[in-house]
Design an enzyme around this catalytic site. Structure first.
Site, PDB file in Angstrom:
ATOM      1  N   VAL A 173       0.899  -1.160   0.000  1.00  0.00           N
ATOM      2  CA  VAL A 173       0.000   0.000   0.000  1.00  0.00           C
ATOM      3  C   VAL A 173       0.936   1.207   0.000  1.00  0.00           C
ATOM      4  CG1 VAL A 173      -1.741   1.285   1.290  1.00  0.00           C
ATOM      5  CG2 VAL A 173      -1.836  -1.228   1.216  1.00  0.00           C
ATOM      6  N   PRO A 174       1.073   1.864  -1.161  1.00  0.00           N
ATOM      7  CA  PRO A 174       2.246   2.713  -1.402  1.00  0.00           C
ATOM      8  C   PRO A 174       2.200   4.086  -0.749  1.00  0.00           C
ATOM      9  CG  PRO A 174       0.827   2.704  -3.320  1.00  0.00           C
ATOM     10  CD  PRO A 174       0.187   1.770  -2.339  1.00  0.00           C
ATOM     11  N   CYS A 175       2.377   4.136   0.554  1.00  0.00           N
ATOM     12  CA  CYS A 175       2.416   5.431   1.237  1.00  0.00           C
ATOM     13  C   CYS A 175       3.688   6.205   0.870  1.00  0.00           C
ATOM     14  CB  CYS A 175       2.302   5.258   2.751  1.00  0.00           C
ATOM     15  SG  CYS A 175       3.551   4.195   3.460  1.00  0.00           S
ATOM     16  N   HIS A 176       4.677   5.491   0.277  1.00  0.00           N
ATOM     17  CA  HIS A 176       5.898   6.205  -0.146  1.00  0.00           C
ATOM     18  C   HIS A 176       5.613   7.134  -1.329  1.00  0.00           C
ATOM     19  CE1 HIS A 176       5.743   2.498  -2.584  1.00  0.00           C
ATOM     20  NE2 HIS A 176       6.339   3.201  -3.533  1.00  0.00           N
TER      21      HIS A 176
END
Lengths: 204, 152
Positions: A173-176
């Site tokens: 889950v790409p919070c970056h």
């Protein structure tokens, strides 16, 4: 126990090779038996990546946690025991697909993850934010402000930051992919170096 | 708060294996170990937080070993010799075969007191005898083992 005899018998010495081999065989059997009896509530393994070892943990429903080494894996496992279930074993089999996809992602040959996710470690607004993040594509970034607006709470910029900082499933889950409005990195649970590596990988 | 079960396996797996090998011999120990840890995994969430985990595991192992012994008696296998550590390196003296020559109660008392480190009172509770009898059984058992291990 080593005081039974003068000179401990090899079979009772710690790390006796035959005993270590037996225990490793028995562990594998326990993993299989536990899964077959529906007692393996959480399975975990680690994978080595360019940003250090990652811990992957899954329930029968799906991947429930991905953790960075700097979070301290023992602490993460203790938290999983408390929040999900203490029936937790090192058991790579359930994580074969997830581990392979993580490898492929870091090799640059995978852009989206395709494994079932168990969202139970997040809820409410944080979950809404994370579900939105799941839709931000590879190589694309959004600002915390944009994410807040997209989730219908334009003033909740700080809460978006908290949702990212407590993401139980980073990378997948790409919070970056969420940055400050001025383009600076903001924060990252895995460290800013890791965030740079991930964004660099996706920009390549 | 409960620790991950993996930690229980890492901390106590070797001791439980030695206990199972002492009580049953190497051949049947794997089954007893596996059934012990599967039963422990099942019951683990309801184990009181302050329980002595090792004593709890040894108690389960004791019951599983009795099950294995009963099954063995019902369907005796044509085993001519004592179980031996087939996979063990040749230089390893066959401790488990020596332990197997002890009478049941001595074998159990040695396993639970010396290999698992439980006090005689707990050993007594597991075996179902008085603490004095448990103490005698383990000291007699160890004396017999020493005599065989270190012949003149």
């Amino acid at each position: 126990m080593t005081t039974i005899f003068e000179g401990a018998p090899p079979a009772l010495q710690p790390d006796h090779p035959e005993e270590a081999a037996a225990l490793s065989r028995l562990h594998a059997r326990l993993e299989t038996d536990a899964a077959a009896s529906e007692l393996l509530d959480v399975a975990y393994r680690t994978v080595d990546t360019p940003i250090g070892a990652l811990l992957l943990a899954a329930t029968p429903e799906g991947l429930v946690r991905l953790a960075f080494e700097r979070e301290d894996f023992d602490t993460v496992l203790e938290a999983l025991a408390a929040r999900v279930s203490p029936r937790l074993l090192a058991s790579p089999a359930r994580l074969d697909a997830a581990a392979r996809q993580v490898d492929e992602y870091f090799a640059g040959t995978r852009r989206t993850f395709d494994v079932p996710l168990d969202w139970r470690l997040t809820k409410g607004f944080r979950r809404t934010v994370l579900e939105h993040l799941a839709g931000i594509g590879y190589g694309v970034t959004e600002s915390y402000t944009q994410v807040a607006a997209a989730t219908g709470s334009p003033r909740a910029v700080r809460a978006v930051g908290t949702a990212c900082a407590t993401n139980p499933l980073p990378i997948v889950v790409p919070c970056h992919r969420v940055l400050r409005s001025d383009g600076s990195l903001g924060g990252y649970l895995g460290g800013l170096d890791a965030k740079r590596v991930l964004l660099g990988l996706e920009a390549a | 708060m409960k620790h991950p079960f993996e930690r229980v396996v890492q901390q106590h797996g070797a001791t439980v294996l030695r206990v199972c090998r002492a009580v049953l011999g190497v051949q049947d120990a794997d089954d007893a170990w596996s059934e012990t840890f599967l039963a422990a995994l099942r019951a683990y969430p309801s184990l009181p937080d302050d329980a002595n985990v090792e004593a709890w595991l040894v108690t389960i192992a004791h019951r599983k070993a009795i099950d294995v012994i009963r099954a063995r008696e019902r369907a005796p296998l044509p085993v001519a010799e004592l179980p031996s550590t087939g996979a063990a390196p040749a230089k390893d003296p066959d401790l488990w075969a020596l332990v197997a020559t002890l009478p049941d109660r001595q074998r159990q008392a040695v396993a639970y007191h010396f290999f698992a480190g439980l006090p005689h009172s707990e050993v007594a509770a597991i075996i179902g005898c008085t603490p004095d009898a448990a103490r005698r059984a383990s000291s007699d058992g160890v004396a017999a083992l020493r005599a065989k291990w270190l012949p003149e």
